[in-house]
Design an enzyme around this catalytic site. Structure first.
Site, PDB file in Angstrom:
ATOM      1  N   GLU D  67       1.027  -1.273  -0.008  1.00  0.00           N
ATOM      2  CA  GLU D  67       0.028  -0.076   0.070  1.00  0.00           C
ATOM      3  C   GLU D  67       0.900   1.387   0.079  1.00  0.00           C
ATOM      4  O   GLU D  67       0.435   2.214  -0.485  1.00  0.00           O
ATOM      5  CB  GLU D  67      -0.998  -0.002   1.334  1.00  0.00           C
ATOM      6  CG  GLU D  67      -2.014  -0.959   1.079  1.00  0.00           C
ATOM      7  CD  GLU D  67      -1.771  -2.388   1.681  1.00  0.00           C
ATOM      8  OE1 GLU D  67      -0.709  -2.725   1.876  1.00  0.00           O
ATOM      9  OE2 GLU D  67      -2.914  -2.920   1.369  1.00  0.00           O
ATOM     10  N   HIS D 136     -10.939  -5.162  10.738  1.00  0.00           N
ATOM     11  CA  HIS D 136     -11.694  -4.980   9.345  1.00  0.00           C
ATOM     12  C   HIS D 136     -13.197  -4.457   9.695  1.00  0.00           C
ATOM     13  O   HIS D 136     -13.984  -4.749   8.547  1.00  0.00           O
ATOM     14  CB  HIS D 136     -12.066  -6.573   8.718  1.00  0.00           C
ATOM     15  CG  HIS D 136     -10.644  -7.224   8.242  1.00  0.00           C
ATOM     16  ND1 HIS D 136      -9.681  -7.684   9.186  1.00  0.00           N
ATOM     17  CD2 HIS D 136     -10.250  -7.369   7.111  1.00  0.00           C
ATOM     18  CE1 HIS D 136      -8.871  -8.047   8.361  1.00  0.00           C
ATOM     19  NE2 HIS D 136      -8.983  -8.025   7.155  1.00  0.00           N
TER      20      HIS D 136
END
Ligand SMILES: Cc1ncc(C[n+]2csc(CCOP(=O)(O)OP(=O)(O)O)c2C)c(N)n1
Ligand SMILES: Cc1ncc(C[n+]2csc(CCOP(=O)(O)OP(=O)(O)O)c2C)c(N)n1
Ligand SMILES: [Mg+2]
Ligand SMILES: [Mg+2]
Lengths: 341, 329, 329, 341
Positions: D67, D136
């Site tokens: 990322e 998450h």
């Protein structure tokens, strides 16, 4: 804490930090320090000065520029029972290691149902005002305060710096310990009275979840933290001459916030100004205003005042930087507006 | 089988088989409350579910060399390592069912299993467990133990910054640290050749001046040998290693993955060379054990797995208010 | 001098010398308002100041091969690359003085110089410029140009996750990308052997299956040759490279650094083999140029640098309210 | 925006996203998409479904799990004049790339004095409620809202999703575009009416800095965003039956906040409840409360109500998760308390 007069010395913020670390490392072998330039250099902002010579490179470990790696390693070592103190040189660099900090350090205790303890202290330098520009001048108090699972403290004065650092080291939870560069009393930065103060030689703890009234008053409550507390005190002096008696609360703890002290103060003064060296939106001024607007609404006689960095990156040029970081003058103006409503 | 102790081989068979049984059962149980319409949030086992069927050799071949003083960190796909490391199966299953009797009283779930008694942990962020194992290895070295720490990761994780920073630290400090890369060819839908600039991650050992090993064909016995060497080196203060094993993901990335990106013929061809069946045959062929003996082992495993599911299903849920506990100690 | 075009060598001499002049002047100017007591926030040039004296060969030997269509990203120590890349010296100096006429109207400062006209940028976060150059290289490839992108970093930055992720991406996508590692032995006070598990970062090229080059002795001519090959390869779609050059930091990490960690004899011994003096001698010895001609070059450089400082000093500060502008466009 | 009836179709949130991307990519070659599993897979939450087949792997690029690398590369590519759309699969992963996002993407325009433009859209999936646990399930609205230099939007309904995504793509500033998993209308998650709505086929823009009154009322203002807007609307129905007429404001823009709409609403209702699926402290409830307590203080007849995740990581077990994420029932209770003061 009982003070024994002969055992009190005047220390700078950085010496207070190093002393706290030394005293705890003396009595607890499981403590060690990791970070960039915290060895021979003694920490860029003096947080570990002298410790390398005392404890050697096994306990005062310089690291590569690998914040995810070594902050992550602190988590692994803490899970094994050690007590790492780890330095993120500038808080501005948190982005390279934020996953380790907030997804792991902050949450593992909870995600493990309390079975894994992470007694870690994350030291980090905050603050601007010396033209270090957009990537080296932030405080980011709220970036850390927003995330559950971290205790976040930001002491102002040497006495609190030592006491809160000792409390942080002894705490079995991860604690983010923010020290303000300008309050370290370093020879190569602005010299402030506030960065030099009486510190008992013996070890003592200052609680991690309590604010402190550093000046009492009746007309308005000013809540600040670190340099904003210092500026608020200056402003209070000026305001006093104008007949406005301000109460100044040194926040000290970013998370959790000591609601009681703040609400009690506002109950008395009926006016609130919050001052922050972090960005305005979603910052300390937001959270404290919200606490008071929801839990102390009836105490308020006037709109709440907010003073913070106006949602711009911190500019380099001195004239520009001065315009965005709140100071005593701006505080005085804001208070005058507030109490005149 | 090349001088490997019978005991070790049987242990490996047992944990691989346990993991397989556990997961085959999970595959079914997971669908409860999710049929006819699959809803990831429904049923007694909600949320994401990443199964490791096919990847058992990586866990067994390494962990056979570890004791409970050695640390293992795993990933979002953790069951095979958890089971091999000796995580309490009842509590682990109860955790996956979100029960109060679970490892984390229902707070963690399948991706966040923590069993400090056997020094096992895992997590849902790719790459993030690697520095944790480095930290454990650092603690081991600081305390003058000869304990090692092993991070299991997928081949996709070898492209994270955490991988590089961790390996450099471990090599620099010569820590008793090993990273096992389970190359199952896929990171969700991204094939290794679309994510990784070298064919083999063990090559990357050169970037840290450490040892790199490669295990072909998902072979538990090769994994055993290579891991033995790496673990011994780590225990003898000879520094860290990277082990990459070519392994196979039989199922979707998570249960419910439509796998439109994958050739439908891939999995059947993989299952044909299943390492558990192969090991079973090899054990018998080498006369290490009889079919009957292995059948007994198998039925004990099934019993153990059944017990765990029974335990989980019959356990109580936590009280809602417990959500507010355990933030701090 | 080994078939290198005279023009190129003179160009390299000129930019190295310009950078050196610029920085020697900065070393003095920076102290204005900081004496007798050094206060980092005082004077007309406040804040951190990282000078590159000694490291000029890295910049000159690479950038001689670049045009203004090629991208350069640099670090907190950016002046030598900025000057080599052709950043407007007046505006750059004005920026460092925090003036409205500066590259960024005073908002950026010495660590944040942006000159899109010559595709130059830098920043204060170690390692962060590497992916930016990868992105530029990606854009170059997407647009079917043969432009390249070069990230300059210190040897300390080679241990960041950003390094690894960027190199893997660049290699995977076969981008016209080069990373130049300036090994000046130090990352602030941390010596390379205490930060890096391999002696040479160019070795790390193996981890990405790309080319790695090493330049010894801070030699601009060697740097020239190696860079030529790497740039040509990049332009010809033959993929990225890592170049590491052993170079020298003459000054403290930043101005005001007490350098208590560094042997006091180190710098004098480095200055003895100063690459600019050496190149000067070589140019003369090879009869490429006369002393007089070089003296003329030098005096033009001094004039250019003086002009820049005059421009900066005489420019106006921005209005305080301008602090609120330029957040969004 | 003129609506031509025959050109309106009912779409899910994810289809609205993919349509916006397709239409803009059709007319602008410089747009490309990068991210994990956004190619053949079409994005784990369907944000890019169908685009790989239409535009091929040069413009719809799967990435490694890097990322920092690929978000950083988006910055470099944008500086060269391209218009990258880049996906961070779950907002929970922001920590591995936060330096690129907030020290570079957010600040380079400012640090360059306006000379470098970064027209980047950072897509990211937010939200919980389906037992995906602590790493998450977050929204982290405020983690992004706090940092200057980013526009941050979080639309709720398909119409706004398409219009705001188009506006984000066309904007020359970096925009963080948060889409809520449950509002994507995916076949494998909860099926909500709100995730399916009328969307004109032609391209149109919805401004990035405006909230929207999605139900008007006189008695209390409820400000929500994404799933909290949906829950607030449900609550408003229940409240209506109890004789309380709530006005529901869909925040849509996390940064900047549309103060005017909120203040006007509170001026009318004199009561405010803010509901957030992010953590309580330093979150949306804090910022909006503070805005009203400082700029709309006199409109208020009662303390401000705050409802958010109570500063704990998000637990896995359904019973626990349900207890921490606000819902219509909790909103009803909170409003009843508020208006009874
Ligand atoms: C930092 C981060 N990025 C992305 C994800 C989403 N994600 C979860 S698993 C996965 C693929 C992992 O691939 P690999 O490492 O090969 O492990 P495998 O799933 O094959 O076991 C991704 C991209 C994540 N959890 N963390
Ligand atoms: C991510 C990050 N970590 C730490 C720092 C603090 N820091 C600034 S320069 C520097 C040393 C860099 O060393 P190197 O890459 O070798 O470059 P040099 O200073 O030698 O040119 C450090 C640690 C930073 N700016 N960014
Ligand atoms: Mg994989
Ligand atoms: Mg260096």
């Amino acid at each position: 804490m009982e003070k024994t007069l002969e055992k009190i010395k005047k220390l700078t913020g950085s010496k207070a930090m190093a002393q706290a670390l030394k005293q705890e490392m003396d009595i607890d072998d499981s403590i060690f320090i990791m970070g960039e330039d915290i060895g021979k250099y003694g920490g860029i902002f003096g947080s570990t000065s002298g410790l390398y010579d005392l404890f050697g490179k096994e306990r005062v470990m310089d690291t590569p520029i690998s914040e995810t790696g070594f902050i992550g390693a602190a988590i692994g070592a803490a899970a094994e029972g050690l007590r790492p103190v780890v330095e993120l040189m500038f808080v501005d660099f948190h982005g390279v290691a934020m996953d380790q900090i907030y997804n792991h350090m902050a949450k593992i205790h909870y995600m493990s149902g309390g079975n894994v303890k992470l007694p870690i202290v994350l030291l980090t330098a905050v603050g601007g005002g010396y033209s270090d520009a957009a990537q080296h001048s932030q405080t980011l108090y709220a970036s850390f305060g927003h995330l559950p699972g971290l205790k976040v403290v930001a002491p102002t004065f040497p006495y609190d710096i030592k006491g809160m650092l000792i409390a942080a080291i002894r705490d079995n939870n991860p604690v983010v310990f923010m020290f303000h560069k300008t309050l370290q009393g370093l020879g190569w930065m602005d010299q402030l009275d506030a960065s030099f103060g009486e510190v008992p030689e013996q070890a003592y703890e200052v609680p991690l979840n309590k604010s402190k009234i550093v000046k009492s008053g009746e007309d308005v409550t000013i809540v600040g933290v670190q340099m904003m507390t210092v500026e608020a005190l200056k402003a209070a002096d000026i305001l006093a001459k104008k007949g406005i008696n301000a109460e100044v609360v040194d926040l000290r703890s970013i998370k959790p916030i000591d609601k009681e002290t703040i609400l009690n103060s506002v109950a008395k003064t009926h006016h609130l100004l919050v001052v922050d060296e972090d960005y305005l939106s979603y910052g300390i001024t937001a959270e404290i205003s919200a606490i008071v607007a929801s839990e102390g609404f009836n105490y308020l006689n006037a709109p709440i005042g907010r003073l913070a960095i106006p949602d711009v990156p911190i500019p380099y040029s001195r004239v520009l930087e001065k315009n965005v970081i709140p100071n005593s003058e701006k505080i005085v103006n804001a208070v005058e507006k507030l109490v005149s409503v | 089988m090349d001088n490997i102790r019978k005991k070790d081989l049987l242990w490996m068979y047992r944990v691989m088989k346990t993991s397989r049984c556990f997961e085959e059962r999970m595959e079914k149980e997971y669908l409860e409350g999710k049929q006819p319409i699959f809803n990831i949030g429904s049923g007694p086992v909600p949320g994401e579910m990443h199964l490791s069927n096919g990847q058992e050799p990586a866990a067994a071949g390494m962990i056979v060399h570890l004791t409970k003083n050695d640390t293992v960190t795993a990933t979002h796909r953790p069951h095979h390592e958890a089971i091999a490391k000796g995580v309490d199966l009842n509590k682990m299953t109860a955790e996956i069912y979100g029960k109060k009797t679970g490892l984390s009283k229902g707070k963690g779930g399948h991706m966040h299993l923590f069993d400090p008694k056997v020094k096992f942990s895992c997590g849902g962020i790719v790459g993030a467990g690697i520095p944790h194992a480095v930290g454990a290895a650092l603690a081991n070295k600081k305390r003058n133990t000869n304990w090692v720490a092993v991070a299991f990761i997928g081949e996709g994780a070898a492209n994270t910054g955490a991988f590089h920073e961790s390996l450099n630290l471990a090599a620099l400090w010569k820590l008793p640290f090993i990273v096992v890369v389970e190359d199952n060819s896929w990171a969700i839908s991204v094939a290794k050749e679309n994510s990784t600039s070298v064919p083999f991650n063990c090559t990357r050992a050169k970037a840290y001046d450490i040892n790199g090993y490669y295990v072909k064909n998902n072979d538990p016995v090769e994994m055993y040998k290579v891991s033995k060497e790496a673990v011994e080196r780590a225990r003898n203060d000879e520094g860290p290693s990277i082990i990459e094993i070519k392994t196979d993901r039989y199922l979707g990335h998570f249960q419910g993955d439509p796998e439109l990106y994958r050739n439908k013929k891939e999995v059947p061809s993989l299952i044909k060379k299943d390492p558990i069946s192969k090991l079973r045959k090899r054990l018998i062929k080498a006369n290490y054990v009889t079919i009957e003996e292995l059948d007994t082992v198998d039925s004990l495993i099934i019993k153990e797995v059944n017990t765990a599911y029974e335990f989980a299903k019959h356990s109580k849920y936590p009280e809602p208010a417990e959500a507010l506990e355990d933030v701090f100690c």
